[in-house]
Design a protein around this motif. Structure first.
Motif, mmCIF file in Angstrom:
data_model
loop_
_atom_site.group_PDB
_atom_site.id
_atom_site.type_symbol
_atom_site.label_atom_id
_atom_site.label_comp_id
_atom_site.label_asym_id
_atom_site.label_seq_id
_atom_site.Cartn_x
_atom_site.Cartn_y
_atom_site.Cartn_z
ATOM 1 N N VAL A 161 -72.051 -5.797 -11.093
ATOM 2 C CA VAL A 161 -71.112 -5.411 -10.030
ATOM 3 C C VAL A 161 -71.381 -6.347 -8.852
ATOM 4 N N ILE A 162 -70.316 -6.831 -8.232
ATOM 5 C CA ILE A 162 -70.475 -7.639 -7.017
ATOM 6 C C ILE A 162 -69.711 -6.937 -5.896
ATOM 7 N N ALA A 163 -70.425 -6.653 -4.804
ATOM 8 C CA ALA A 163 -69.784 -5.990 -3.665
ATOM 9 C C ALA A 163 -69.593 -6.994 -2.544
ATOM 10 N N TYR A 164 -68.346 -7.159 -2.125
ATOM 11 C CA TYR A 164 -68.061 -8.014 -0.966
ATOM 12 C C TYR A 164 -68.211 -7.167 0.295
ATOM 13 N N GLU A 165 -69.233 -7.509 1.089
ATOM 14 C CA GLU A 165 -69.489 -6.773 2.329
ATOM 15 C C GLU A 165 -69.582 -7.765 3.487
ATOM 16 N N PRO A 166 -68.477 -8.006 4.187
ATOM 17 C CA PRO A 166 -68.583 -8.907 5.342
ATOM 18 C C PRO A 166 -69.553 -8.319 6.355
ATOM 19 N N VAL A 167 -70.500 -9.121 6.792
ATOM 20 C CA VAL A 167 -71.573 -8.620 7.663
ATOM 21 C C VAL A 167 -70.990 -7.977 8.925
ATOM 22 N N TRP A 168 -69.915 -8.560 9.437
ATOM 23 C CA TRP A 168 -69.315 -8.088 10.687
ATOM 24 C C TRP A 168 -68.590 -6.757 10.515
ATOM 25 N N SER A 169 -68.523 -6.277 9.298
ATOM 26 C CA SER A 169 -67.844 -4.999 9.060
ATOM 27 C C SER A 169 -68.829 -3.866 8.747
ATOM 28 N N ILE A 170 -70.083 -4.216 8.438
ATOM 29 C CA ILE A 170 -71.058 -3.189 8.044
ATOM 30 C C ILE A 170 -71.430 -2.335 9.249
ATOM 31 N N GLY A 171 -71.062 -1.077 9.195
ATOM 32 C CA GLY A 171 -71.441 -0.128 10.249
ATOM 33 C C GLY A 171 -70.751 -0.338 11.585
ATOM 34 N N THR A 172 -69.716 -1.180 11.618
ATOM 35 C CA THR A 172 -69.085 -1.499 12.911
ATOM 36 C C THR A 172 -67.765 -0.770 13.131
ATOM 37 N N GLY A 173 -67.164 -0.267 12.065
ATOM 38 C CA GLY A 173 -65.825 0.325 12.202
ATOM 39 C C GLY A 173 -64.727 -0.734 12.190
ATOM 40 N N VAL A 174 -65.127 -2.013 12.107
ATOM 41 C CA VAL A 174 -64.134 -3.099 12.052
ATOM 42 C C VAL A 174 -63.945 -3.472 10.583
ATOM 43 N N ILE A 175 -62.699 -3.487 10.106
ATOM 44 C CA ILE A 175 -62.521 -3.915 8.709
ATOM 45 C C ILE A 175 -61.602 -5.129 8.653
ATOM 46 N N PRO A 176 -61.813 -5.972 7.646
ATOM 47 C CA PRO A 176 -60.918 -7.120 7.481
ATOM 48 C C PRO A 176 -59.511 -6.618 7.149
ATOM 49 N N THR A 177 -58.539 -7.479 7.250
ATOM 50 C CA THR A 177 -57.193 -7.103 6.799
ATOM 51 C C THR A 177 -57.210 -7.028 5.261
ATOM 52 N N VAL A 178 -56.195 -6.370 4.742
ATOM 53 C CA VAL A 178 -56.073 -6.285 3.278
ATOM 54 C C VAL A 178 -56.002 -7.700 2.683
ATOM 55 N N GLU A 179 -55.293 -8.594 3.352
ATOM 56 C CA GLU A 179 -55.160 -9.977 2.843
ATOM 57 C C GLU A 179 -56.518 -10.685 2.835
ATOM 58 N N GLU A 180 -57.311 -10.432 3.875
ATOM 59 C CA GLU A 180 -58.631 -11.084 3.938
ATOM 60 C C GLU A 180 -59.538 -10.580 2.811
ATOM 61 N N ILE A 181 -59.482 -9.271 2.558
ATOM 62 C CA ILE A 181 -60.310 -8.740 1.453
ATOM 63 C C ILE A 181 -59.787 -9.289 0.118
ATOM 64 N N ALA A 182 -58.455 -9.270 -0.034
ATOM 65 C CA ALA A 182 -57.857 -9.710 -1.313
ATOM 66 C C ALA A 182 -58.231 -11.163 -1.616
ATOM 67 N N GLU A 183 -58.290 -11.995 -0.599
ATOM 68 C CA GLU A 183 -58.617 -13.416 -0.820
ATOM 69 C C GLU A 183 -60.014 -13.560 -1.447
ATOM 70 N N VAL A 184 -60.964 -12.783 -0.907
ATOM 71 C CA VAL A 184 -62.336 -12.883 -1.427
ATOM 72 C C VAL A 184 -62.418 -12.237 -2.817
ATOM 73 N N VAL A 185 -61.749 -11.098 -2.975
ATOM 74 C CA VAL A 185 -61.765 -10.426 -4.288
ATOM 75 C C VAL A 185 -61.202 -11.373 -5.351
ATOM 76 N N ASP A 186 -60.118 -12.070 -5.021
ATOM 77 C CA ASP A 186 -59.523 -13.002 -5.984
ATOM 78 C C ASP A 186 -60.489 -14.122 -6.338
ATOM 79 N N MET A 187 -61.183 -14.637 -5.321
ATOM 80 C CA MET A 187 -62.124 -15.725 -5.612
ATOM 81 C C MET A 187 -63.233 -15.231 -6.550
ATOM 82 N N ILE A 188 -63.757 -14.022 -6.260
ATOM 83 C CA ILE A 188 -64.858 -13.505 -7.100
ATOM 84 C C ILE A 188 -64.350 -13.258 -8.520
#
Ligand code: G3H
Length: 240
Positions: A161-188
């Motif tokens: 299992v590979i979990a994409y966890e942008p450091v700036w989102s861990i515990g901050t309440g800030v989340i990437p946009t759906v497009e930003e997450i999708a881009e990384v998920v697609d690459m993985i």
């Protein structure tokens, strides 16, 4: 394309809780989250693994550890080996979480060793990767994440299992946009056959939107996994 993998929802309780609170969370999850479409994995701190295993062992809910020693056995005071984790009922282990990279200086070679030892002990490794904000701003985040994955040697493992966890989102309440997450998920997804998760401030408010991302197989949840009803809502959003 929608992923054919069974969804997976992981609770990373980090260094939180006590016997009473974790027992009651585990009991709630065993009773409420037992559908066949998604695998739920509970990851308590090491001292509570057996307590949680006693609750989950006859249920579909699985047990995971938050760390594994980078040596197989022997004189390593304070460490817990892969064999020990399997022995007390673990099926998964989180490796390379940002908090371990930050506070314990875990890096590529050690992470690769831990993944290898986990697999040798029949544990499914959950590798955490993700960029800091400066890498995102520079535009170098994809190559950085790719390098983290390649250095971990996880691409050689069949069951991972590979979990994409942008450091700036861990515990901050800030989340990437759906497009930003999708881009990384697609690459993985193009690099690996591993299940791909998102982690970082997942909540009942944002999980529906994120769970629609193609090829995303689930979530690695921190703070919200300590709140029974909220985690239940996240579970339901994964089932669509
Ligand atoms: O392992 C979980 C992640 O670090 C995310 O934590 P969080 O959901 O509290 O942001």
């Amino acid at each position: 394309m929608v992923s054919m993998h069974k969804k997976i929802l992981i609770a990373n309780w980090k260094m939180n809780g006590n016997s009473e609170s974790l027992k009651s969370l585990a009991e709630y999850y065993v009773n409420m989250l037992t559908g066949q479409q998604a695998e739920v994995v509970l990851c308590p701190a090491h001292p509570y693994l057996s307590l949680v295993n006693n609750i989950t062992k006859n249920s579909p809910v699985k047990l995971g550890a938050q760390n594994i020693a980078s040596f197989p056995k022997g004189s390593y005071t304070g460490e817990v080996s892969g064999e020990m984790l399997t022995d007390i009922g673990c099926k998964y282990v989180i490796i390379g979480h940002y908090e371990r990279r930050k506070f314990f200086n875990e890096r590529g070679e050690e992470i690769a060793r831990k993944i290898d030892l986990a697999v040798q002990s029949n544990l499914i490794p959950i590798l955490c990767v993700g960029e800091k904000l400066n890498k995102r701003k520079e535009g170098t985040y994809l190559s950085f994440i790719k390098e983290q994955i390649e250095n971990s040697q996880i691409l050689y493992q069949k069951n991972a299992v590979i979990a994409y966890e942008p450091v700036w989102s861990i515990g901050t309440g800030v989340i990437p946009t759906v497009e930003e997450i999708a881009e990384v998920v697609d690459m993985i997804t193009t690099m690996s056959k591993a299940k791909v998760l998102y982690g970082g401030s997942v909540s009942a408010d944002n999980s529906c939107l994120i769970s629609d991302i193609a090829n995303l197989d689930g979530f690695l949840v921190g703070a919200a996994s300590l709140k029974a009803e909220e985690f239940h809502a996240i579970y339901k959003s994964l089932l669509g």
